[in-house]
Write a protein that holds these residues in place. Structure first.
Motif, PDB file in Angstrom:
ATOM      1  N   GLU A  62      60.152  53.716  44.612  1.00 43.65           N
ATOM      2  CA  GLU A  62      60.818  55.014  44.566  1.00 43.65           C
ATOM      3  C   GLU A  62      60.755  55.640  43.177  1.00 43.65           C
ATOM      4  OE1 GLU A  62      61.503  56.430  47.161  1.00 43.65           O
ATOM      5  OE2 GLU A  62      62.106  54.998  48.692  1.00 43.65           O
ATOM      6  N   ILE A  63      60.631  54.817  42.129  1.00 41.61           N
ATOM      7  CA  ILE A  63      60.439  55.382  40.792  1.00 41.61           C
ATOM      8  C   ILE A  63      59.162  56.215  40.774  1.00 41.61           C
ATOM      9  CG2 ILE A  63      60.112  54.887  38.342  1.00 41.61           C
ATOM     10  CD1 ILE A  63      61.623  52.267  38.751  1.00 41.61           C
ATOM     11  N   SER A  64      58.107  55.683  41.388  1.00 41.19           N
ATOM     12  CA  SER A  64      56.837  56.411  41.426  1.00 41.19           C
ATOM     13  C   SER A  64      56.942  57.650  42.308  1.00 41.19           C
ATOM     14  CB  SER A  64      55.710  55.503  41.927  1.00 41.19           C
ATOM     15  OG  SER A  64      55.879  55.174  43.295  1.00 41.19           O
ATOM     16  N   HIS A  65      57.822  57.618  43.316  1.00 39.84           N
ATOM     17  CA  HIS A  65      58.011  58.796  44.154  1.00 39.84           C
ATOM     18  C   HIS A  65      58.730  59.898  43.384  1.00 39.84           C
ATOM     19  CE1 HIS A  65      57.676  56.494  48.250  1.00 39.84           C
ATOM     20  NE2 HIS A  65      56.614  56.350  47.470  1.00 39.84           N
ATOM     21  N   VAL A  66      59.686  59.519  42.534  1.00 38.75           N
ATOM     22  CA  VAL A  66      60.341  60.501  41.676  1.00 38.75           C
ATOM     23  C   VAL A  66      59.309  61.151  40.750  1.00 38.75           C
ATOM     24  CG1 VAL A  66      62.001  60.799  39.790  1.00 38.75           C
ATOM     25  CG2 VAL A  66      62.625  59.430  41.786  1.00 38.75           C
ATOM     26  N   GLU A  67      58.431  60.326  40.180  1.00 33.52           N
ATOM     27  CA  GLU A  67      57.373  60.857  39.311  1.00 33.52           C
ATOM     28  C   GLU A  67      56.458  61.796  40.088  1.00 33.52           C
ATOM     29  OE1 GLU A  67      54.302  58.928  36.120  1.00 33.52           O
ATOM     30  OE2 GLU A  67      54.291  58.026  38.113  1.00 33.52           O
TER      31      GLU A  67
END
Length: 316
Positions: free
Chosen positions: A68-73
């Motif tokens: 999900e960190i990469s989805h925020v990015e």
């Protein structure tokens, strides 16, 4: 401990700027059921996890939270791309209008489209707010400490987020928006499957309930292409040392695709990250020639140091 690979998790397809689409996408970033919520909720649940015998569930929460960190990015960068431009000005410094010169106004669409704060406060970039400008709140995060309750809540969160992204897809034909939203629709289904499978291992029988909403969204061409890759049934561990035990939970068929099985992988390959051009009309980044020269020199020095071979110990 986290590592960052400078690649975007999915390609952002270029298209024309669309501040209205950017504002709709803010709901998927900073809304109550958006990517900032899922990132923080799953990571806090994994950080606070208790019970070594239940480690596979902790690893599942940690792996999805890391994704999900990469989805925020991804979604924040997409919003910035959708905002990057204005009528009669597309990033050419020579075409900036002088004040009171009678020409076009570079930021005029800030008064009529989307969220004015994207231009007034955010310099044509994403913000941690929802589609009507409400700031993201830590009170959204649900972490009861009870495994079954947390998994149920997470499944509801993924289902609601996927429902909203299907609605956002229907709001705009902009290819930049749709490339990102389509990827997230499929990955939300993957996370629905993951949490449903975890709950199945605890005795819950989903029957014909999933996916929510009740469509695999294959009528969206961008989604169909991702489904052909089996992306809705693939889980990522993001475990650099391969100590994740989340794979123990995926030993049978998919909860939403009864004839398919779930699979695990360390991480997706991703695509190269491109840094956006400066926006002179926003005074962003605001570097004068001397600072630009310093930044360039520093970057070259860091690159040279990174390319030097690592030496251990000493010689006499």
């Amino acid at each position: 401990m986290f590592y960052h690979v400078q690649r975007m998790i999915n390609e952002i397809v270029p298209d024309e700027p669309d501040p209205g689409a950017a504002n709709a996408l803010q709901e998927g970033l900073g809304g109550q059921f958006g990517e900032m919520r899922t990132m923080m909720q799953y990571l806090f649940q994994s950080f606070n996890f208790r019970g070594a015998e239940a480690k596979p569930y902790r690893d599942l929460l940690h792996g999805i939270g890391t994704e999900e960190i990469s989805h925020v990015e991804l979604i924040a960068t997409t919003i910035a791309r959708l905002l990057d431009g204005s009528p009669r000005y597309q990033g050419n410094p020579t075409e900036l209008d002088e004040p009171a010169a009678g020409g076009g106004t570079p930021l005029s669409n800030a008064l009529s489209q989307g969220n004015i704060h994207h231009f007034l406060v955010g310099a044509q970039g994403a913000m941690p707010v929802d589609a009507v400008g409400n700031p993201w709140s830590g009170s959204y995060v649900y972490n009861s400490g009870n495994l079954v309750l947390d998994l149920l809540y997470n499944l509801m969160l993924e289902s609601t987020g996927r429902l909203q992204k299907c609605r956002i897809y229907e709001m705009s034909s902009n290819r930049t928006l749709r490339s990102t939203v389509s990827y997230l629709i499929v990955r939300d289904q993957a996370h629905e499957n993951a949490y449903a499978k975890a709950l199945e291992s605890l005795g819950v029988d989903w029957g014909r309930t999933l996916p929510i909403p009740k469509t695999r969204a294959e009528r969206y061409p961008e989604v169909a292409a991702l489904l052909e890759q089996g992306l809705e049934n693939r889980q990522y561990t993001f475990s650099l040392d391969n100590l994740s035990e989340a794979g123990k939970l995926f030993r049978a068929t998919s909860p939403s695709d009864g004839d398919k099985t779930l699979s695990t992988a360390q991480a997706p390959e991703g695509v190269p990250i491109e840094i956006a051009d400066p926006r002179p009309e926003e005074f962003s980044p605001g570097l004068d020639p001397a600072l630009l020269e310093l930044v360039q020199a520093t970057a070259e020095q860091e690159l040279a140091e990174a390319e030097e071979p690592v030496r251990y110990g000493s010689t006499s």
